[in-house]
Write a protein that holds these residues in place. Structure first.
Motif, PDB file in Angstrom:
ATOM      1  N   ARG A 201       0.823  -1.205   0.000  1.00 26.93           N
ATOM      2  CA  ARG A 201       0.000   0.000   0.000  1.00 26.93           C
ATOM      3  C   ARG A 201       0.863   1.264   0.000  1.00 26.93           C
ATOM      4  O   ARG A 201       2.063   1.216   0.256  1.00 26.93           O
ATOM      5  CB  ARG A 201      -0.930  -0.019   1.223  1.00 26.93           C
ATOM      6  N   ASP A 202       0.223   2.402  -0.231  1.00 24.50           N
ATOM      7  CA  ASP A 202       0.920   3.686  -0.299  1.00 24.50           C
ATOM      8  C   ASP A 202       1.780   3.939   0.932  1.00 24.50           C
ATOM      9  O   ASP A 202       2.938   4.355   0.836  1.00 24.50           O
ATOM     10  CB  ASP A 202      -0.076   4.846  -0.434  1.00 24.50           C
ATOM     11  N   ARG A 220       2.742   0.804 -10.495  1.00 22.96           N
ATOM     12  CA  ARG A 220       1.536   0.776  -9.683  1.00 22.96           C
ATOM     13  C   ARG A 220       0.483  -0.085 -10.365  1.00 22.96           C
ATOM     14  O   ARG A 220       0.333  -0.050 -11.588  1.00 22.96           O
ATOM     15  CB  ARG A 220       1.004   2.188  -9.470  1.00 22.96           C
ATOM     16  N   THR A 222      -3.529  -1.571 -10.992  1.00 22.92           N
ATOM     17  CA  THR A 222      -4.806  -0.911 -11.265  1.00 22.92           C
ATOM     18  C   THR A 222      -5.632  -0.703 -10.010  1.00 22.92           C
ATOM     19  O   THR A 222      -6.537   0.132  -9.993  1.00 22.92           O
ATOM     20  CB  THR A 222      -5.622  -1.740 -12.268  1.00 22.92           C
ATOM     21  N   ASP A 223      -5.350  -1.448  -8.924  1.00 28.14           N
ATOM     22  CA  ASP A 223      -6.114  -1.260  -7.687  1.00 28.14           C
ATOM     23  C   ASP A 223      -5.375  -0.364  -6.694  1.00 28.14           C
ATOM     24  O   ASP A 223      -5.747  -0.275  -5.521  1.00 28.14           O
ATOM     25  CB  ASP A 223      -6.459  -2.603  -7.039  1.00 28.14           C
ATOM     26  N   GLY A 224      -4.294   0.317  -7.160  1.00 25.66           N
ATOM     27  CA  GLY A 224      -3.633   1.303  -6.327  1.00 25.66           C
ATOM     28  C   GLY A 224      -2.512   0.786  -5.455  1.00 25.66           C
ATOM     29  O   GLY A 224      -1.957   1.539  -4.651  1.00 25.66           O
ATOM     30  N   ARG A 225      -2.159  -0.469  -5.604  1.00 27.89           N
ATOM     31  CA  ARG A 225      -1.001  -0.987  -4.863  1.00 27.89           C
ATOM     32  C   ARG A 225       0.270  -0.761  -5.683  1.00 27.89           C
ATOM     33  O   ARG A 225       0.222  -0.418  -6.855  1.00 27.89           O
ATOM     34  CB  ARG A 225      -1.181  -2.466  -4.544  1.00 27.89           C
ATOM     35  N   TRP A 226       1.413  -0.986  -5.011  1.00 26.99           N
ATOM     36  CA  TRP A 226       2.718  -0.788  -5.655  1.00 26.99           C
ATOM     37  C   TRP A 226       3.476  -2.104  -5.714  1.00 26.99           C
ATOM     38  O   TRP A 226       3.488  -2.879  -4.741  1.00 26.99           O
ATOM     39  CB  TRP A 226       3.547   0.234  -4.881  1.00 26.99           C
TER      40      TRP A 226
END
Length: 441
Positions: A201-202, A220, A222-226
């Motif tokens: 996560r961010d 990154r 598409t669901d905002g994870r890295w």
């Protein structure tokens, strides 16, 4: 993350340390943001105190049957409620402004870090091992590697540039190297093997310093994870928001994971071969320790990485990075550079850094010193009931090693004139006794 109190107490020293990294002065801006934040805190406290006092007076007026005074006081209380709500919003904005400003500033270099702007100013600490002598002109790995299973064409077809498909001998050697590194670190150097997430996560990327400043260097989802650029991110953050006991430190963690980097700043560099890839594997070392142990732990960690290179029979050198060449979160960094005969020069294969409490502040990772170490130590914290006060841990990270670059080093240093590659003795048990990788004819 930096301690605003330390900046407030000695702004000149803070700016001088930033200047060593080639950064602009920041203390005046930070102190001004802090003063605005603290002024709002004072206003909040004064308004809340006044509200409490008025509420008490309302009760007294009602008890005295003085309804006019009670109504006037209640109107003032209502006005203060609105004032407090506005002050709370302003306080939140001021806190975030200061946090955002602090988050973008790199760690300060340790006192013994040499001056300099880039890699040309790094200092040689020592050179270990002997460069191999060849009866023929050694080639670069991308020239003879395809016959051993370095399939650059298929990698490019599947993923684009900076992807490689490993087959046969190259794939087996790659696997053997990773297992050998893990076995050495866990069996001989006391590291605890982990299998961490490679999607995070961010706030996890923020904790180790990849965010917010270096978002373009990572991928990154598409669901905002890295996708992690190194398992330092996952391993170091495993202690975030925790209070550890001094007795359990140091923690030494290691993991072999895939790593993903966009190489946004590497356009045109190492476009051929297996040196700089978007996807690669690396064995990472992370230490969580106390401030008084961190310098010795840095030397120990670097020596562990050197031990792997020594066992592989590779020539390498240790470089102390100058202030201008260190990574964002580091306060001191050693680079290990391995000799590549095909290129005729040393190339980075490991970077070992101590970060002080810089990452710990971003993660809120603390420990309670043992009573013996606390006695007379002068720590500042939140001690109570005779307990030692809390302090931030120190974090360290290092490569032990980058598997792909080690593969390149083995191929180039152990290459034979016929295109085969001798297998270092320590790797042979991982290859069922195989002592030579044969090129396909």
């Amino acid at each position: 993350m930096h301690d605003i109190r330390a900046i407030r107490e000695n702004p000149e020293a803070f700016d001088a340390a930033l200047a060593r990294r080639g950064a602009e002065p920041q203390a005046e801006i930070l102190v001004a943001l802090d003063e605005a934040r603290r002024a709002l805190t004072t206003q909040q406290q004064e308004a809340q105190s006044r509200r409490n006092e008025l509420s008490k007076q309302v009760g007294q007026a009602k008890a005295a049957k003085d309804e006019d005074r009670a109504q006037a006081l209640m109107a003032e209380v209502a006005g203060l409620k609105e004032t407090l709500e506005n002050l709370n919003l302003a306080q939140g904005a001021a806190d975030e402004a200061l946090r955002t400003a602090l988050a973008a500033i790199p760690n300060l270099p340790a006192a013994d870090v040499p001056e300099g702007a880039d890699e040309d100013d790094n200092q040689l600490v020592h050179t270990i091992g002997t460069q191999p002598a060849f009866a023929f002109t050694p080639r670069e790995h991308h020239e003879f590697g395809p016959a051993l299973g370095l399939d650059f064409d298929t990698g490019a077809t599947l993923g684009g540039s900076r992807f490689t498909f490993l087959r046969g001998p190259a794939a087996r050697l790659h696997r053997a190297l990773g297992q050998f590194m893990l076995d050495t670190l866990t069996g001989d150097h006391g590291y605890d093997e982990c299998v961490p997430p490679v999607l995070v996560r961010d706030e996890i990327m923020f904790g180790t310093g990849q965010l917010p400043k270096f978002a373009e260097d990572s991928f990154r989802t598409t669901d905002g994870r890295w996708l992690i650029p190194t398992s330092e991110v996952s391993l170091t953050n495993s202690v975030r928001e925790q209070i550890l006991s001094g007795e359990e430190l140091p923690l030494r963690l290691t993991a072999l994971t895939p790593c993903f980097r966009s190489e946004a700043g590497a356009a045109g560099r190492d476009t051929r071969g297996f040196i700089r890839q978007h996807q690669f594997e690396k064995v990472e070392m992370v230490s969580i320790t106390t401030p008084d142990q961190s310098e010795a732990e840095h030397e120990r960690m670097t020596a562990c990485a050197e031990d792997i290179l020594t066992r592989l029979g590779l020539s390498f050198r240790r470089m102390l990075l100058c202030a201008g060449d260190m990574g964002f979160s580091a306060t001191r960094t050693y680079d290990l550079e391995v000799w590549l005969p095909g290129q005729g020069r040393y190339r980075e294969i490991s970077s070992c850094s101590t970060c002080g409490d810089f990452q710990a502040r971003r993660m809120n990772a603390r420990y309670r010193p043992s009573p013996a170490s606390h006695h007379g130590s002068g720590h500042h914290g939140q001690g109570h009931m005779g307990k030692a006060p809390l302090a931030f841990v120190h974090t360290l990270n290092g490569s032990g090693l980058a598997v792909g670059r080690t593969l390149v080093a083995v191929l180039e240093n152990y290459q034979q004139e016929d295109g085969s590659v001798a297998v270092p003795e320590v790797l042979q048990p991982y290859l069922r006794g195989l002592n030579r990788l044969e090129a396909k004819r």
